[in-house]
Design an enzyme around this catalytic site. Structure first.
Site, PDB file in Angstrom:
ATOM      1  N   TRP A  99       0.827  -1.076  -0.004  1.00  0.00           N
ATOM      2  CA  TRP A  99      -0.119  -0.352  -0.025  1.00  0.00           C
ATOM      3  C   TRP A  99       0.399   1.473  -0.552  1.00  0.00           C
ATOM      4  O   TRP A  99       0.194   2.228  -0.370  1.00  0.00           O
ATOM      5  CB  TRP A  99      -0.996  -0.190   0.846  1.00  0.00           C
ATOM      6  CG  TRP A  99      -1.608  -0.883   1.148  1.00  0.00           C
ATOM      7  CD1 TRP A  99      -2.259  -2.277   2.162  1.00  0.00           C
ATOM      8  CD2 TRP A  99      -2.610  -1.526   0.103  1.00  0.00           C
ATOM      9  NE1 TRP A  99      -2.825  -2.964   1.323  1.00  0.00           N
ATOM     10  CE2 TRP A  99      -3.412  -2.615   0.516  1.00  0.00           C
ATOM     11  CE3 TRP A  99      -3.194  -0.700  -0.584  1.00  0.00           C
ATOM     12  CZ2 TRP A  99      -4.648  -3.090  -0.418  1.00  0.00           C
ATOM     13  CZ3 TRP A  99      -4.175  -1.333  -1.925  1.00  0.00           C
ATOM     14  CH2 TRP A  99      -5.215  -2.240  -1.699  1.00  0.00           C
ATOM     15  N   ASP A 166      -1.720   6.679   6.305  1.00  0.00           N
ATOM     16  CA  ASP A 166      -2.651   5.988   5.893  1.00  0.00           C
ATOM     17  C   ASP A 166      -3.125   4.871   6.909  1.00  0.00           C
ATOM     18  O   ASP A 166      -2.358   4.237   7.939  1.00  0.00           O
ATOM     19  CB  ASP A 166      -2.624   4.684   4.516  1.00  0.00           C
ATOM     20  CG  ASP A 166      -3.095   3.189   4.174  1.00  0.00           C
ATOM     21  OD1 ASP A 166      -4.376   3.924   4.642  1.00  0.00           O
ATOM     22  OD2 ASP A 166      -2.890   2.967   3.058  1.00  0.00           O
ATOM     23  N   LYS A 190     -12.048  -2.360   6.594  1.00  0.00           N
ATOM     24  CA  LYS A 190     -11.797  -3.079   7.355  1.00  0.00           C
ATOM     25  C   LYS A 190     -12.475  -3.177   8.889  1.00  0.00           C
ATOM     26  O   LYS A 190     -12.060  -4.011  10.171  1.00  0.00           O
ATOM     27  CB  LYS A 190      -9.853  -2.884   7.632  1.00  0.00           C
ATOM     28  CG  LYS A 190      -9.194  -2.502   5.691  1.00  0.00           C
ATOM     29  CD  LYS A 190      -9.132  -3.450   5.228  1.00  0.00           C
ATOM     30  CE  LYS A 190      -9.206  -3.764   3.541  1.00  0.00           C
ATOM     31  NZ  LYS A 190      -7.584  -3.156   3.581  1.00  0.00           N
TER      32      LYS A 190
END
Ligand SMILES: *Cc1c(COP(=O)(O)O)cnc(C)c1O
Length: 355
Positions: A99, A166, A190
């Site tokens: 990511w 993030d 999530k």
């Protein structure tokens, strides 16, 4: 058979969230209409957006001067939106996994990116330490929880330039000092809501300092001004997010959630360390409390498929490791009860006794 949901994302949500959202899909706030078919400008939905924003700020103790946004596009759109809004010439990124790399790639389209450190040398199984952040960078970007590799940055860094994080997979899992950050963002799927909504916490005073002409939809100021209602927001996921926020509040807030998360993670890591069949893949001090990665120990690789089948037969779902790590990954987000982790640990013990 009872199913235990260890998927990494989309992933387990509180039953409270699922049930209340299902009910609102049938009849939203007594309107006789479905949540899916009502105007986002209706007073009933505006109240949902307002309450979700307020509760989000309340739970994280977000100080004055920050806005909370609910947008579309996923965390992946934020990879571009952040440099669009904050980058003049140069930024700095910490590379802790897939990511991070995607975020770096988007920033590189807009200027110079100083990747200050990377853990790619060891397949991202640790968090780099002891690096220097250039003072002339417009911001420093980190991925606090690396969902794929199971590493986590567990502290709020004190640095001299704006810090961007993030937090897709660890938001609301631990207490957080938001005042240390310029932007915190993540996909909701999530730890908060079904896929479709992205949360962004942004420090207002940092905006409006770049030269470029930002496309309207990619300009945070557009969404701040219209309170996440510039265009049609993802209404159902926002409603579900509100339910999860209420559930968090009703269950003691983030402090309480953090205690439970530590207990769950300890239980599982202890079994990984104790059981000779398994070995953790991550440096111990960097182990994530959300995504627990492990493989079969040396000499026991041959049991991988058998363990997977055994665990599946006991109702364990979503435990396959990401293809770039292999082995197993048990994601134990906020909504995962302690008893479910206990059930998984029992399966690990039973498998050892069985073979
Ligand atoms: C899942 C995930 C993403 C991607 O989110 P999308 O909403 O699918 O764009 C980004 N960062 C992290 C840390 C993630 O876990």
């Amino acid at each position: 058979m009872k199913k235990y949901n260890f998927y990494a994302g989309p992933s387990i949500l509180p039953q409270y969230t699922i049930k209340n959202t299902a009910e609102a899909i049938l009849d939203f706030a007594g309107t006789g209409l479905s949540l899916m078919e009502i105007s986002h400008r209706s007073k009933e939905f505006v109240a949902v957006m307002d309450e979700a924003t307020a509760l989000f700020k309340d739970l994280l103790n977000i100080p004055e001067g920050y806005s909370v946004l609910f947008l579309g596009g996923g965390a992946s759109t934020q990879f571009a939106m952040i440099p669009f809004n904050l980058m003049n010439k140069k930024t700095a990124y910490l590379n802790t996994g897939a990511w991070s790399k995607k975020a770096i790639k988007e920033a590189q389209k807009m200027g110079e990116v100083d990747v200050v450190a990377s853990s790619e040398d060891k397949n991202f199984n640790y968090i780099p330490k002891n690096y220097t952040i250039p003072e002339d960078a417009d911001y420093f970007h980190i991925t606090t929880n690396n969902t794929i590799y199971g590493t986590e940055i567990k502290e709020d860094f004190d640095i001299n330039i704006p810090l961007v994080a993030d937090m897709s997979s660890d938001i609301f899992s631990r207490p957080l000092d938001v005042s240390k950050y310029a932007i915190i963002y993540g996909g909701a799927q999530k730890n908060l809501a079904p896929a479709g909504v992205t949360f962004v916490i942004v420090k207002d005073e940092l905006l409006g300092k770049v030269e470029r002409d930002i496309p309207t939809m990619l300009d945070y100021r557009t969404h701040i001004k219209k309170e996440s209602m510039f265009n049609t927001p993802p209404c159902v996921p926002v409603y579900a997010a509100l339910q999860t926020l209420k559930w968090l509040k009703n269950n003691g807030g983030i402090e309480e959630m953090y205690k439970k998360n530590i207990k769950k993670a300890d239980l599982l890591y202890n079994e990984i360390d104790r059981n000779p069949l398994f070995v953790g893949t991550v440096a111990k001090e960097d182990r994530s409390i959300m995504n627990v990665c492990f493989v079969m120990s040396e000499g026991n690789e041959k049991y991988e498929k058998e363990f997977f089948e055994f665990a599946s037969s006991k109702g364990m779902v979503g435990i396959k490791g990401h293809r770039s790590v292999g082995g197993f990954r048990a994601s134990i987000y906020n909504a995962m009860p302690y008893e479910s982790v206990e059930a998984f640990v029992q399966v690990m013990k039973d498998f050892k006794n069985k073979i």
